[in-house]
Design an enzyme around this catalytic site. Structure first.
Site, short mmCIF file in Angstrom:
data_model
loop_
_atom_site.label_atom_id
_atom_site.label_comp_id
_atom_site.label_asym_id
_atom_site.label_seq_id
_atom_site.Cartn_x
_atom_site.Cartn_y
_atom_site.Cartn_z
N ARG A 181 6.30 46.53 46.37
CA ARG A 181 7.28 47.04 45.41
C ARG A 181 8.67 46.46 45.68
O ARG A 181 9.40 46.08 44.75
CB ARG A 181 7.29 48.58 45.44
CG ARG A 181 8.27 49.31 44.58
CD ARG A 181 8.41 48.92 43.11
NE ARG A 181 7.22 48.55 42.42
CZ ARG A 181 7.18 47.59 41.49
NH1 ARG A 181 8.29 46.90 41.17
NH2 ARG A 181 6.06 47.27 40.91
N LYS A 241 31.14 41.36 37.03
CA LYS A 241 30.42 42.58 36.62
C LYS A 241 28.98 42.51 37.09
O LYS A 241 28.04 42.39 36.30
CB LYS A 241 30.50 42.73 35.10
CG LYS A 241 31.93 42.93 34.61
CD LYS A 241 32.03 43.03 33.10
CE LYS A 241 33.49 43.27 32.68
NZ LYS A 241 33.67 43.29 31.21
N LYS A 269 46.11 39.03 34.50
CA LYS A 269 45.95 39.94 33.36
C LYS A 269 47.29 40.61 33.06
O LYS A 269 48.29 40.38 33.76
CB LYS A 269 44.88 40.98 33.69
CG LYS A 269 43.53 40.33 34.06
CD LYS A 269 42.45 41.37 34.21
CE LYS A 269 41.14 40.67 34.62
NZ LYS A 269 40.04 41.63 34.77
N GLU A 276 44.61 35.48 31.19
CA GLU A 276 43.94 36.19 30.10
C GLU A 276 44.93 36.32 28.94
O GLU A 276 46.03 36.85 29.12
CB GLU A 276 43.51 37.56 30.60
CG GLU A 276 42.68 38.35 29.61
CD GLU A 276 42.23 39.67 30.20
OE1 GLU A 276 41.50 39.66 31.22
OE2 GLU A 276 42.62 40.72 29.67
N ASP A 299 40.65 36.44 25.06
CA ASP A 299 39.99 37.72 25.21
C ASP A 299 39.78 38.43 23.88
O ASP A 299 40.74 38.68 23.14
CB ASP A 299 40.85 38.60 26.13
CG ASP A 299 40.08 39.82 26.61
OD1 ASP A 299 38.86 39.71 26.82
OD2 ASP A 299 40.72 40.88 26.78
#
Lengths: 291, 291, 291, 291, 291, 291
Positions: free
Chosen positions: F103, F139, F171, F199, F220
């Site tokens: 597993r 992410k 940013k 950005e 963005d």
């Protein structure tokens, strides 16, 4: 008999894993994609200046953790003297993982050989003056205590306390309020099979410590003349059945250690051999890749 | 704007835990039994030679991991210049844990301030010759990469690659077989937002690298005169729309860095600032214990 | 079918690494320098009192972590009965690392075999009275849960909950305010595939628990007569379609376990087999070193 | 002066983290969902049999790692004697996390207090015969060396070697081929500030060891009469300027330790106090939950 | 009663430390040097799509590990339904560390809330058909088992086995050679207080398992019609005193789960809720920095 | 040239150890006792749906950590396309440990191949529109950054920043107060060999960033039309000697990525490929056990 023995292999493994992780995370060796993953090579670790070897276990471990099939053959061993141009080891296996591990292996080897080399210099300088041993201290690089203390052994030095758990070294703050005699007595009672060391700034403190039964006295920041005076008194006390090791610490340099050794003390300790040793210049020469 | 910022606090915590464990296991601080466990003190960290401060986060962490009630007040901050005799911090709390953590705290502080100090010396020497920045390398002490790179920043140096995952530095072995132009092209295609550096031994290699689009060229082991010749050619190429950073590496010392900086290169890198920096002498003076 | 199976190898590796580190850091085995590093030997692990073997994986791991070339051949296996004088294993390889790992290997072997041995004594004593199984508890030595639970299996005992994540054991504090029936109902709803156990001090609590659907009832600190009364009622409830495991806990000794087993309960649990087992005396006899 | 001092807090933290993880992973405390998460309580740790307290730092740490807002107030301290029914500590905070940490806290407390209690029994029995100190050994539970050695101190015992890095204990295998005198001489040369111990089976070995300058002799598996004969000879040697600590080891029980102490030896060591101590029965009584 | 309870805080701490290290090593947050280190802010975590909250402990831990002075106030709690635009938490403290921890906190929150959200969707879809609970599996993301199982609880699902140590699930390979009846009997004997589950492909296997005493049967990859036939037979066996949990597994989707639930089975398990849940879109809005 | 290269082996080892521990502690694989410990088998990993392979190093490591004698032979390699029914690897060795590791091995393989598969889908969809590369983000699933970024490479994607230490992405919060031009200038000064990304929400911001010397601009949450307008302006600036990478981020789906790629941007990044990839269905078919 050699004073050298290897550091714990468990310490070697853990230190190498941490070092590889800090050099590789998160993406790994970006240039790996440029190389033929199957090309193999025989690389050679060589020495580019005179010195003393230490850290071979760490270097081997670095290569093998990256690729267990890499083989490292050491021509020279920890504690050996090295001359510029000496071949130190052969590293055989796939080129890509050898390049990935190269810097980590050399960082260990250079740092620890640097310590062995500086230690050996202090040992040699001390021997010009007398028989005193060169002792390391707890002034080591954080996280590398085990490895650096082994490097000191490779340089012909001896290991002072491994850490705070080893034996007692009484300083001002331990003595304040109760006095040297009482402090030594308590230690001897609590830890009869450990040695009790007392840091002393003056001859009268040394006498009190020896009479209290201290195993060793650290003569702190004294001139050679002051040390010599202490040695004379200590010799008398030893003759009277109060033997005690005398250690000199503070203000010891390559220039002065011979004179301190000439005073007849037993040990001379210096943090410099572990916290101020320049790296020894060792390199990896990659042979022509095969395949 | 300051070039300094702290190392990751997670790296600080982990390094300090390891360092304390190696100084305390298995029995702990044997002399603790001699001290009144409730006595408190105010200790003072002071500097005993001129230098540059680094490592304050580690020193605070060492005290606090041993006893969370210890308070450390910093009078000076990482990156500050220190003079002999300067008070650097106050450490307030129970005497026994302060003594237990003392050596670990000072080992971090001395080692990292030593790096900051040597870096600052290189930075100063370089500025005498020109505007080149001093760059560190991956030649750091195993396990302390994050902390030593922050110490370099505290010394006014700049950080080269953090590790192998950062950007590409093409050396002989990456180029063999495919040539500089092809190797650079592949890198630019694979990693367009990372810079591509090429290690060059000769001017013609530099030209090929710049024409291939390398972001930076490392001029390896060249004399100042050779570097100057490269700078002139590179300036021409820049004028023709091919800007490229020029880095000098190899054979750089405090004596020569000014001359190298005078050639007009942008960066001068040296492993010495991290792997050969002697410790900066900082100490802890314990006040009279209270209670 | 044997009730024995090995602990997770990951738990074995981690526990052995920690144990070796605590026995070796910071300097390593100081006596290593007295030994010829190339001398080899065949050592023999033997048993010096009657007992039951457990911990062989840990002992092998201790030798192999120190030197991967050491070979350990087990003549007896975990779960085997041992008599005084029995040879248990041969350990072949270099003398120095065998001596370095000896104490760590024996500490695991003695501790875990001690648990297996005491467990086997309880199992034997219980069988004199009836068919009840001997169950361990969560009263294990911190950090060794996996290994001790395997040692219980080696002794013929069965494992109760591995930890708090395993199943529910409702005690006073979980029941206060809502009552046994409601508490059991909630558990059965929340965790239908886990068994729900209820600790009961009195027969009426047991009845409530069984009627609420508890899988098992822990009869806490009852006399054998009280237990017997509970068994009778529980048998009636089982006959009426309410089967329930009955566990006795509290006040169980080697002298009383047979009487408790004779009451007809299914399990008898005791923390003593894991938290109060004396070590089993196993030793390592070193043969004449070779070479 | 107390012989007690706490184990390193770093060792406490690491051991508690491991213990909590083994009791909670992967799902956590399943019964937590039955409890009002905001209900608070004051719980009481009490002692259910006579003994000696140890492990309070670990118990506090277990509660606080689960919930930093739990407060633990100790009425008794490590090293204190406990009687059945004694209140030992109050634990105040939310009920649910207190229950979650309860078993881990008690496992540490019971195990370590068990060691302190058995140590105290040996100390008391030894004092009936003479002044010999009770020494622990390296026969500790793997992973708990630091904590168990502190528990021995809490029981009035003294700590023998912390580990292999501490001092030299020469056994058969270290002596084979070179003899006792040569082996001791080498050790004294290598490690002048550490004590050299020699394991001896016969009086003539002891004499050789003492004359060679051994700091301590371990008289292994001798009868009290044999030990007494050794003490007499050792006293003569001490009078002649050859002082040496005498340690008895092997075959020591609560019944025999007094007689051994009566022989005049300085230390009596036994692994039983750490590897065969039954748990001390301490419990947690939860008060009525509030809110 | 809520089915939700938090994951072990020890698992939260360890996972967050690893996540921060992978986002920060070796140099830390490079943009930190652009920010005023003393500027503070109040940031807001908000939800940008409908879903279910999980992971709040991890998010708090991420901020606090970077800077213990950051305060996180949760307006919504794990298990709460969220709508687009909902404010979920306020994060107050220094701007720089909040930005450093932002991505790590959101990665935990988004991943775990994604699992809770998908679980809630399956729970809702199942309820349209019947009363079956939604069960997770061991098909979790490596290293996040504890946290993902808690997220399933936050979504209204129930936890199947935590891991291989929890209970027995007999598959083909465990049964081959000995047959279902014998395999179940052995399990019941070995582990009487754990449930025994049997994976069955056909009705006759289910009957054999139930008659052998299995606690639960996993009906693997059956159509709803096949499941319904099994349920009918199982109901008869339950009526005859052979109750057994029926679990459906394999081929379960949001479209089919209602129909499976309508068959009357007790549990429907799917790995999708843990290994295929898309992230829930949560963001951090930084307020105007102050100071 | 392949864009794929393996993740660091140190990251593989650590992740697998953690995953095995969470699946096995505290008792291990309970069903192990049902199996003949000496029976061996040849198992086959096969693919049950179309996809892209990743994670083979992790799967091998899982089997080998459980039993070093298991041999895994890979028929397909990371980055290979897979069709339903494809044999991917053979796993040969003892049946019991293969089942224990199954597993964990499949969880790594399915999760990472799922990421590679979704990445490949985005790459294919992007190529329909243009030449833009597909970039991952930060992410990623906490704790698996290294492995997931390698899986993205296996899917034909490129790696964006490895973490916060890699390069600067400015940013809103970094720009507030000082403006884009000044912020970019500071970055270029501080980190000349790292790229500076900005950005931007609007075309005028992009222009300011490019003119300030930004290496890359992240457009963005723009529509394809807005992006196209930016590309046109950026092309003009590039023609004027101001080249800049253009990255699109936000609102990218499999449906829209082709259109975005058609705008002429260089990179399109999406967190979905790492945080929302469903597992790829791979299974292990056990052959008939032997012996």
């Amino acid at each position: 008999m050699s004073t050298y023995f290897d550091p714990p292999i468990t310490a070697v493994r853990r230190a190498v894993t941490v070092a590889l992780e800090e050099d590789l995370n998160p993406l790994g060796d970006l240039t790996a994609a440029l190389l033929d993953p199957e090309a193999t090579t025989e690389a050679r670790i060589d020495c580019r200046e005179a010195g003393r070897l230490a850290g071979s276990l760490c270097a081997t471990e670095a290569f093998v953790q990256i690729d267990p099939r890499i083989e490292v053959e050491w021509l020279r061993h920890d504690g050996d003297e090295l001359s510029p141009g000496d071949d130190v080891a052969y590293v055989r296996g796939r080129l890509a993982p050898i390049l990935t591990a190269e810097r980590t292996a050399l960082n260990f080897l250079g740092h620890l050989s640097g310590i062995a080399t500086l230690t050996a210099a202090y040992v040699t300088a001390a021997r010009r003056g007398g028989d005193a041993h060169v002792w390391d201290t707890r002034k080591t690089t954080p996280g590398l205590r085990s490895l650096e203390k082994a490097a000191v052994r490779a340089g012909g030095g001896r290991n002072h306390r491994g850490n705070l758990s080893d034996w007692m070294l009484l300083k001002d703050n331990h003595i304040t309020g109760i006095g040297i005699s009482e402090a030594v007595a308590r230690c001897l009672d609590l830890w009869p099979a450990r040695t009790v060391h007392v840091e002393c700034d003056r001859l009268d403190q040394m006498v009190e410590a020896i009479e209290a039964g201290a195993t060793a006295v650290l003569l702190d920041n004294m001139t050679p003349a002051e040390v010599r005076a202490c040695v004379e008194v200590a010799d008398e006390l030893a003759g009277a059945g109060r033997p005690c090791l005398l250690e000199v610490s503070g203000g010891v340099t390559l220039d002065t250690i011979g004179e301190y050794a000439g005073t007849g003390v037993h040990q001379i300790s210096t943090g410099k051999i572990t916290n101020s040793a320049p790296v020894l210049d060792l390199g990896l020469d990659i042979g022509s890749p095969v395949g």
